[in-house]
Design a protein around this motif. Structure first.
Motif, PDB file in Angstrom:
ATOM      1  N   PRO A  68      11.596  20.322  11.751  1.00 15.08           N
ATOM      2  CA  PRO A  68      11.544  19.527  12.984  1.00 15.08           C
ATOM      3  C   PRO A  68      10.235  18.795  13.220  1.00 15.08           C
ATOM      4  O   PRO A  68      10.192  17.846  13.980  1.00 15.08           O
ATOM      5  N   ARG A  69       9.153  19.205  12.559  1.00 12.50           N
ATOM      6  CA  ARG A  69       7.900  18.489  12.760  1.00 12.50           C
ATOM      7  C   ARG A  69       7.534  17.641  11.545  1.00 12.50           C
ATOM      8  O   ARG A  69       6.370  17.420  11.248  1.00 12.50           O
ATOM      9  N   CYS A  70       8.520  17.149  10.852  1.00 13.30           N
ATOM     10  CA  CYS A  70       8.245  16.306   9.690  1.00 13.30           C
ATOM     11  C   CYS A  70       8.271  14.835  10.100  1.00 13.30           C
ATOM     12  O   CYS A  70       9.257  14.358  10.670  1.00 13.30           O
ATOM     13  N   ALA A  71       7.187  14.133   9.816  1.00 12.97           N
ATOM     14  CA  ALA A  71       7.086  12.713  10.121  1.00 12.97           C
ATOM     15  C   ALA A  71       7.353  11.892   8.865  1.00 12.97           C
ATOM     16  O   ALA A  71       6.951  12.275   7.763  1.00 12.97           O
ATOM     17  N   ILE A  72       8.033  10.771   9.039  1.00 13.04           N
ATOM     18  CA  ILE A  72       8.303   9.853   7.936  1.00 13.04           C
ATOM     19  C   ILE A  72       7.612   8.531   8.250  1.00 13.04           C
ATOM     20  O   ILE A  72       7.864   7.914   9.288  1.00 13.04           O
ATOM     21  N   GLY A  73       6.720   8.120   7.359  1.00 15.26           N
ATOM     22  CA  GLY A  73       5.939   6.914   7.596  1.00 15.26           C
ATOM     23  C   GLY A  73       6.184   5.841   6.560  1.00 15.26           C
ATOM     24  O   GLY A  73       6.920   6.032   5.585  1.00 15.26           O
ATOM     25  N   LEU A  74       5.541   4.706   6.769  1.00 15.18           N
ATOM     26  CA  LEU A  74       5.597   3.583   5.837  1.00 15.18           C
ATOM     27  C   LEU A  74       4.318   3.569   5.012  1.00 15.18           C
ATOM     28  O   LEU A  74       3.213   3.560   5.556  1.00 15.18           O
ATOM     29  N   HIS A  75       4.463   3.577   3.698  1.00 14.72           N
ATOM     30  CA  HIS A  75       3.343   3.519   2.764  1.00 14.72           C
ATOM     31  C   HIS A  75       3.169   2.060   2.354  1.00 14.72           C
ATOM     32  O   HIS A  75       3.691   1.615   1.322  1.00 14.72           O
ATOM     33  N   VAL A  76       2.473   1.289   3.175  1.00 21.96           N
ATOM     34  CA  VAL A  76       2.258  -0.126   2.902  1.00 21.96           C
ATOM     35  C   VAL A  76       1.662  -0.295   1.506  1.00 21.96           C
ATOM     36  O   VAL A  76       0.710   0.394   1.140  1.00 21.96           O
ATOM     37  N   THR A  77       2.227  -1.201   0.734  1.00 21.18           N
ATOM     38  CA  THR A  77       1.816  -1.380  -0.659  1.00 21.18           C
ATOM     39  C   THR A  77       1.441  -2.832  -0.901  1.00 21.18           C
ATOM     40  O   THR A  77       2.234  -3.743  -0.653  1.00 21.18           O
ATOM     41  N   LEU A  78       0.201  -3.033  -1.389  1.00 20.06           N
ATOM     42  CA  LEU A  78      -0.308  -4.378  -1.626  1.00 20.06           C
ATOM     43  C   LEU A  78      -1.045  -4.485  -2.952  1.00 20.06           C
ATOM     44  O   LEU A  78      -1.773  -5.455  -3.173  1.00 20.06           O
ATOM     45  N   THR A  79      -0.881  -3.486  -3.828  1.00 22.88           N
ATOM     46  CA  THR A  79      -1.608  -3.486  -5.095  1.00 22.88           C
ATOM     47  C   THR A  79      -0.656  -3.310  -6.277  1.00 22.88           C
ATOM     48  O   THR A  79       0.442  -2.779  -6.144  1.00 22.88           O
ATOM     49  N   ALA A  80      -1.121  -3.770  -7.441  1.00 19.39           N
ATOM     50  CA  ALA A  80      -0.357  -3.664  -8.686  1.00 19.39           C
ATOM     51  C   ALA A  80      -0.180  -2.187  -9.062  1.00 19.39           C
ATOM     52  O   ALA A  80      -0.957  -1.334  -8.642  1.00 19.39           O
TER      53      ALA A  80
END
Length: 285
Positions: A68-80
């Protein structure tokens, strides 16, 4: 006379965040397994990765439903070696994002266009929404690109536009300078994060108060010893970054961090990890 009885201090609640969900099936499997077992309470999703789609997103949401305390985020990617989702992203190298040293250098020299970066990030946010049906709980960056000059301004603007209630990850440590000097990689993150925190505060965007998890992957140190160092002094709501995974051909083709991922996975899933958390009065719950 009633004796004074000191109550035990409440455990520190921290975020133990596995990066790179979506980079390969083996990494996805390891992250889901640890989430289901309560050994992680956050992961960030690489929507440009080759191992992300509706099935993998649904599997992650199912794993998180048991924690119940698991967060799901966005791993912004801008590199090769990853490719942008937008057609006109620049600069690129052979159709790929720049390697992170070149991106950092371009940011320092102000040779990046924040509007181009903002457009790419908004598409990554939109893709996350299509996969998960909601905005991310938090936002961080692959290879810490969110901290780079110019990138950080576009990043914080995109967060304000797409997920204003999300928190963002900064990479600065809460440690005395003498201790911080011993880890050059982490010292660079400290420096970049100072400006990032100031800008996030001005934009009223929440960020983690402390960070740990950076180390020299090439030396393949004992991860249990490192975890004790990471926990030492980490404040409430601090973040420890980790990279558990199972090595597969896709991972090998995309990332130099391979065998050490399996060492992290083995420790986090093993018998020594829960007692270490307890000894440090830390909880992921």
């Amino acid at each position: 006379m009633v004796a004074n009885v000191k109550s035990a201090p409440l455990p520190r609640r921290i975020w133990l965040c596995a990066d790179d969900y979506g980079i390969s099936p083996g990494v996805n499997h390891a992250i889901r397994d640890l989430i289901e077992r309560g050994r992680l309470n956050a992961t960030s999703v690489m929507v440009v990765g080759p191992a992300i789609g509706r099935d993998e997103a649904s599997a992650l949401q199912a794993a998180a439903a048991n924690n119940p305390r698991c967060a799901i985020g966005l791993h912004v990617t801008l590199t090769a070696p990853f490719r942008p989702l937008t057609m006109h992203f620049r600069p690129i190298d052979g159709g790929l994002f720049l390697p992170f040293p070149k991106l950092l250098r371009a940011g320092i020299m102000r040779r990046l266009d924040p509007e181009v970066i903002h457009t790419e990030l908004m598409v990554q946010f939109s893709t996350f929404g299509e996969l998960f049906g909601r905005v991310p709980d938090f936002v961080d960056g692959h290879q810490h690109a969110q901290l780079f000059p110019v990138v950080r301004d576009a990043f914080l603007t995109a967060v304000s536009d797409a997920a204003p209630n999300a928190w963002v990850r900064q990479g600065g440590r809460n440690q005395p300078l003498v201790r911080r000097l011993g880890t050059p990689k982490a010292l660079v993150l400290d420096t970049l994060s100072a400006q990032f925190r100031r800008r996030a505060a001005r934009a009223n965007i929440a960020f983690n108060p402390g960070f740990a998890g950076a180390y020299d992957f090439s030396r393949q140190p004992d991860f249990g010893t490192l975890m004790q160092e990471f926990l030492d002094g980490l404040p409430e709501a601090g973040v420890i970054m980790c990279h558990p995974g199972v090595v597969d051909e896709i991972l090998v083709s995309l990332d130099p961090l391979t065998v050490q991922r399996e060492r992290e996975y083995a420790f986090l899933g093993g018998e020594q990890f829960p007692p270490l958390l307890a000894a440090n009065n830390v909880t992921l719950g």
